[in-house]
Design a protein around this motif. Structure first.
Motif, mmCIF file in Angstrom:
data_model
loop_
_atom_site.group_PDB
_atom_site.id
_atom_site.type_symbol
_atom_site.label_atom_id
_atom_site.label_comp_id
_atom_site.label_asym_id
_atom_site.label_seq_id
_atom_site.Cartn_x
_atom_site.Cartn_y
_atom_site.Cartn_z
ATOM 1 N N TYR A 134 26.874 40.648 49.051
ATOM 2 C CA TYR A 134 27.886 41.284 48.217
ATOM 3 C C TYR A 134 28.928 40.245 47.829
ATOM 4 N N LEU A 155 33.921 34.706 42.003
ATOM 5 C CA LEU A 155 33.260 35.620 42.919
ATOM 6 C C LEU A 155 32.842 34.865 44.167
ATOM 7 N N ARG A 237 24.775 37.798 32.766
ATOM 8 C CA ARG A 237 24.143 38.312 33.984
ATOM 9 C C ARG A 237 23.861 37.148 34.916
ATOM 10 N N VAL A 306 24.270 40.403 39.339
ATOM 11 C CA VAL A 306 25.623 40.809 38.976
ATOM 12 C C VAL A 306 25.726 40.796 37.463
ATOM 13 N N GLU A 310 30.318 44.431 35.950
ATOM 14 C CA GLU A 310 30.695 44.654 37.349
ATOM 15 C C GLU A 310 31.849 43.766 37.792
ATOM 16 N N ILE A 311 32.227 42.797 36.971
ATOM 17 C CA ILE A 311 33.230 41.807 37.373
ATOM 18 C C ILE A 311 34.608 42.245 36.912
#
Length: 353
Positions: A134, A155, A237, A306, A310-311
């Motif tokens: 994650y 991230l 992506r 990801v 989603e960011i």
């Protein structure tokens, strides 16, 4: 001095670029054999790389050892021969050999000069599956071109793993990232806007851990990879494939010593660290130093994706970008309009995508 200072560069040179050292004077000596090999329980070719160091310590040059006899034996003395597929690079045939956890293996090398080498027996331990991977939005400091300390947002990926049993376990992780992106600029009348894919792996970074001294075999929030938001990796992506290797205690101690020398030997003029004991030796001459390690590791892997949606947009702004590609710049590079012109890029969609 020769043996001690060569450990770090020689262990990493077989899979990385040549590293030059600036020394006040040239030191010379007999080239040393460097062994970099691993077998796992995955159904794939296993690779053993053999090279000699240069006789001068001013460069860590990879001088491949070709035309050697290389083979692996198991605890029952079954023999598997390796084939040289490139200079100094030897492979097994996956159709005839696959490692098994719980079994012991040894590497054997007969060099063209008649010298014979072998590894100590390495027993392949079990390895649990990776529970989950994650990410969290995080920052790390970096120094700008004018000396200002700024926050770089991105991230931070973590993983959780472990069998949960009351035992000591030893781990090593590697990863490959793949990302999808397009060029940021469009020329008037341009209709061909290719979608590009690029992959990369970590090189000199060692990521190891053990559960020795813990109440059970469990690892939480292990940092794996940091991906900055400002680059193109998160533009559309992103995929991260993590491989988790189970190590023997001896292999873990070896890589831990390598890691400590990487962190502590900030200067070639510092006092030389102690030599790192590997597991390969000259059968007929135990005074000859041999660098490197032959590793038997069970392996498991897990992939995550990801998407841009989603960011979180902030802090750090929206993900993606080509800092060197500025709209309206008449000198903008061609790859600012066509990402397929970049080195190491493909327009073929990966099979796992």
């Amino acid at each position: 001095m020769k043996q001690a200072t060569l450990w770090i560069g020689c262990l990493m040179l077989l899979s990385t670029c040549v590293e030059r050292l600036e020394l006040d004077e040239s030191l010379s000596g007999e080239p040393l054999l460097v062994v970099d090999g691993i077998i796992t329980n995955a159904n794939e070719p296993y690779v053993v790389k053999l090279a000699y160091t240069s006789s001068s310590l001013q460069t860590y040059e990879a001088n491949p050892l070709s035309d050697a006899q290389v083979y692996i034996t198991d605890q029952e003395e079954n023999r598997t021969d390796l084939t040289e597929v490139d200079a100094g690079e030897y492979e097994t045939d996956p159709n005839f050999f696959q490692g098994n956890s719980g079994k012991s293996y040894r590497l054997h090398i007969i060099a063209p000069n008649g010298r014979t080498y072998a590894s100590l027996p390495e027993t392949m331990p079990d390895v649990p599956s990776i529970d989950n991977i994650y990410f969290e939005l995080d920052s790390r400091p970096y120094e700008s071109s004018i000396g200002t300390i700024l926050d770089e947002w991105g991230l931070q990926f973590y993983l959780n793993t472990g069998s949960g049993e009351n035992k000591n376990a030893y781990y090593r992780w590697s990863w490959t990232e793949t990302y999808e992106f397009t060029a940021p600029l469009v020329r008037p009348g341009q209709f061909n806007i290719p979608t590009c894919y690029q992959s990369g792996t970590q090189t000199r970074y060692l990521n190891i851990a053990s559960t020795q001294g813990l109440s059970r075999d469990r690892i939480e929030r292990r940092k794996i990879n940091f991906v900055q938001k400002s680059g193109r990796k998160l533009q559309r992506r992103y995929s991260l494939l993590v491989k988790q290797y189970g190590l023997s205690e001896r292999a873990y101690n070896f890589w831990e010593n390598v890691q400590e020398q990487q962190e502590n030997s900030g200067s070639v003029f510092a006092p030389p660290p102690a030599p790192i004991p590997g597991n390969v030796y000259n059968v007929n001459d135990d005074t000859e130093p041999v660098l490197g390690y032959f590793q038997a590791s069970s392996v498991t892997e897990k992939r995550v994706f990801v998407s841009r949606s989603e960011i979180p947009p902030g802090p750090g702004g929206s993900p993606g970008g080509f800092g060197e590609c500025i709209d309206g710049d008449p000198e903008a590079s061609d790859y600012c309009f066509d990402c397929s012109l970049m080195i190491g890029v493909t327009t073929e969609t990966p099979s796992f995508w």
